[in-house]
Design an enzyme around this catalytic site. Sequence first.
Site, PDB file in Angstrom:
ATOM      1  N   LEU A  97       0.648  -1.165  -0.253  1.00 31.03           N
ATOM      2  CA  LEU A  97       0.058   0.150  -0.502  1.00 31.03           C
ATOM      3  C   LEU A  97       1.240   1.306   0.001  1.00 31.03           C
ATOM      4  O   LEU A  97       1.314   1.175   0.727  1.00 31.03           O
ATOM      5  CB  LEU A  97      -1.066   0.151   0.864  1.00 31.03           C
ATOM      6  CG  LEU A  97      -1.494   1.268   1.686  1.00 31.03           C
ATOM      7  CD1 LEU A  97      -2.252   1.558   0.728  1.00 31.03           C
ATOM      8  CD2 LEU A  97      -2.844   1.249   2.752  1.00 31.03           C
ATOM      9  N   GLU A  98       0.491   2.257  -1.233  1.00 34.47           N
ATOM     10  CA  GLU A  98       1.754   3.687  -0.775  1.00 34.47           C
ATOM     11  C   GLU A  98       0.194   4.777  -0.190  1.00 34.47           C
ATOM     12  O   GLU A  98      -0.950   4.911  -1.272  1.00 34.47           O
ATOM     13  CB  GLU A  98       1.317   3.872  -2.638  1.00 34.47           C
ATOM     14  CG  GLU A  98       2.822   4.561  -2.809  1.00 34.47           C
ATOM     15  CD  GLU A  98       3.240   4.963  -4.180  1.00 34.47           C
ATOM     16  OE1 GLU A  98       2.171   5.285  -5.136  1.00 34.47           O
ATOM     17  OE2 GLU A  98       3.705   5.478  -5.120  1.00 34.47           O
ATOM     18  N   VAL A  99       0.919   4.991   0.249  1.00 36.54           N
ATOM     19  CA  VAL A  99       0.497   6.433   1.288  1.00 36.54           C
ATOM     20  C   VAL A  99       0.894   7.439   0.943  1.00 36.54           C
ATOM     21  O   VAL A  99       2.314   7.562   0.800  1.00 36.54           O
ATOM     22  CB  VAL A  99       0.560   5.758   2.742  1.00 36.54           C
ATOM     23  CG1 VAL A  99      -0.918   7.147   3.630  1.00 36.54           C
ATOM     24  CG2 VAL A  99      -0.892   5.146   3.030  1.00 36.54           C
TER      25      VAL A  99
END
Length: 724
Positions: free
Chosen positions: A463-465
């Site tokens: 997951l890329e925040v």
Amino acid sequence: MYAIRLEYANGIAVVTLDLPNEPVNKVTAALRDDFALLFNHIEADPSVRGVVLMSGKADTWIAGADIDEFLTLRNASDAEALSRTGQALLARLEGLAIPVVAAIHGACLGGGLETALACRWRIATDHPKTVLALPEVQLGLLPGAGGTQRLPRLIGLQRALDVMLTGRNVRAKKAYQMGLVDELVHPSILREVAVTRARELADGTAKGEHEMKGRGATGALLEENPIGRAIVFRKAREGVMDKTHGHYPAPLAAIAAVQAGYQHGAEAGYREESRAFGELAASEVSRQLIFLFFATNALKKDPGVSFPAPQPADVRTLGVLGAGFMGAGIAAVAAQQDTSVRLKDTDVGRVGKGIAAVSEVVRERLKKKQITRLQYEDTMALVGGTSEYTGFGRADLVIEAVFEDLGLKQRVLQDVEPLLDPFAVYASNTSTIPISRIAEAAARPGRVLGMHFFSPVHKMPLLEVIVTPHTDRDATVTAVAYGKTLGKTVIVVNDSPGFYTTRALSAYMNEAGHLLDEGAEILEIDRALTAFGFPVGPVTLLDEVGIDVGGKVGLVLGEAFGHRMAPSASLRQVVESGRTGRKGRKGFYLYDEAGKRGAVDPGVLALLPSGAQRQSMAAEEIVERCVLSMVNEAALCLEEGVLRSARDGDVGAVFGIGFPPFRGGPFRYVDTVGARRIVEQLESLNGRFPGRFAPAAVLLDHARAQRRFYPAHGHPLPGQEGGR
Ligand code: 3HC
Ligand code: NAI
């Protein structure tokens, strides 16, 4: 003893392993010393009639060898010696005159399972935390403490190879069915049953050896004779080569060690096992995989902002905007973590389709018997649909996954924001659009960030925040913590078009497009990059992702970064033709009705600027241009501050966009090849294609100063060492 507590129960020594100041038990030098002392003690005390091995940790029995210790090994012979020591210790355990019972609760992995295999009897708790595995191949190693010899003898050749070559977790119930453990008990009675069993084994009153259950007749027949076994070994090797294209030596070495044991006896098998362990432990592949182990572990503890970090808010209710492919995927993983989900789309029909898609994902686990029907129903009961914004007032987090269109994304943000709690976090799952542009529409831009999931959401680990300069720190921490709750490895990046992963991937795919412009063969491009280690080639990937999606991304990035990222003529023309790739059954490749890929579609060649006349291009040229485009773009992301660290860049590339794990990631790749060499290659390419390959300043600096992104020796992430 340092890590062992000893108690007695009517002649049975109950040994509790509990490594002080460590969250898990692992086989350290101290634990090995303790074992040696324990064996001396037991052998010298005739009143001890049996032993029970337990763990003092809540969730692990033994998590395997101490991976930190591997970093101190100087060469293959050090590692071989370590394996020999482990083998000798477990041979001593196996050879004790009195019975030893492994009482297993929690993770029993690698050297931990090998310890259990050397015991006379194995009892496991029927508990979700109890899993057994030989995960060594995932670190580029093979089981080095006798596992390659003892496991096939216990559960049969084919099953043992499956466990060893996949490294997968085997749950307690499955372990019992395959004969890996002899008994299953409730955790509350583990100790009592283990002590009783040790006593019965000592008295000779225990029931007979566990009968192997469920082993198919064909399996048994095949395994019982040398010709059959030769077939099993050959098939196993072919399976490994199919999956790994020969990039991972460990599974092949494991097969060879097992085979040596069958052909030349256990002693030869053990020798081969430790020899191969030494060789693998000193290999580049293993170093890279161990780096990824430490990097993902470090990310587990990273709150996503600098210390001191605020507390994350609990996400009990999640609102999802858009019940399409991604929205439904996100809803499914959220509900499986007990989050109540409101799924919103424009009309009930689409909402219904979204909920059906959620059900499909959850049902997959039911089919695999990973959950019960009741659990399936409980999970689905958490998912509610709406074509209004009903229930969004209760949402702690909203994730927007509507079409990739800035105007639309701003409109839905404006629609829902007034209904939300002022502290709720609002995340967009956009794959390219800068979050700051979306946040321009917000009354509370501090609550807005990006949560970029990858498809399929339930399978992809990253997951890329994405945070803007206005994003509140507590909003970031909440998004990161919730991502981890969903089981994801989370990297935090600063806002920029395409963020990190989409940008690095696009540079690479676009270079493949330029190769097509020049007349390269589609198949040659894909083959060259799968041979480098990508799971699929860039042209196949474009068909998978959607050519229309690729076209939109190309426009945004071309606009943002100019000439360097301007879409290739090939991509532009194929996009214009209306082909969408696999989902439309029409792309660069042919597809059957079920979506199975066939040959290159001859029709697509006419759309390419160089036409149907293709020419062969060297694989080295293809690899150099595509891979260096990605590497250079990753380096630009680092120097521009989009990435916080090389570590995040490597983890993001491996887990998000398929960079070959055995190469560690783009920054590890630069260290392996050498920054100077990479810069020379980039400069030479930039001479041929001006402006497309100008080396990032950070690479020039590293080349000039002969610096590396990671230390050449010792822990790859200084300051993150374990072993308190
Ligand atoms: N060696 C060194 N450190 C280990 C370790 C190991 N085998 N297993 C776990 N740790 C450390 C982690 O690095 C982490 O350290 P930190 O707190 O300093 O970051 C800490 O223990 C807690 O680990 P997790 O945060 O991962 O805790 P979880 O509860 O999420 O998971 C686990 C626990 C399932 C045991 C998981 O840590 C794991 O999968 N560990 C690795 C298991 C493994 O690969 N074992 C094989 C080793 S190779 C081997 O045994 C060779 C033999 O054949 C000779
Ligand atoms: P999709 O087309 O499957 O789903 C979009 C959904 O949004 C549709 O169901 C549509 O009806 C709905 N929608 C449109 N307007 C709406 C509104 N006003 N309110 C509520 N719902 C509305 O698209 P997909 O693939 O799920 O993509 C969604 C987002 O996720 C896009 O921003 C995309 O870039 C991003 N993304 C997509 C990935 C992929 O592989 N498909 C990967 C990562 C991100």
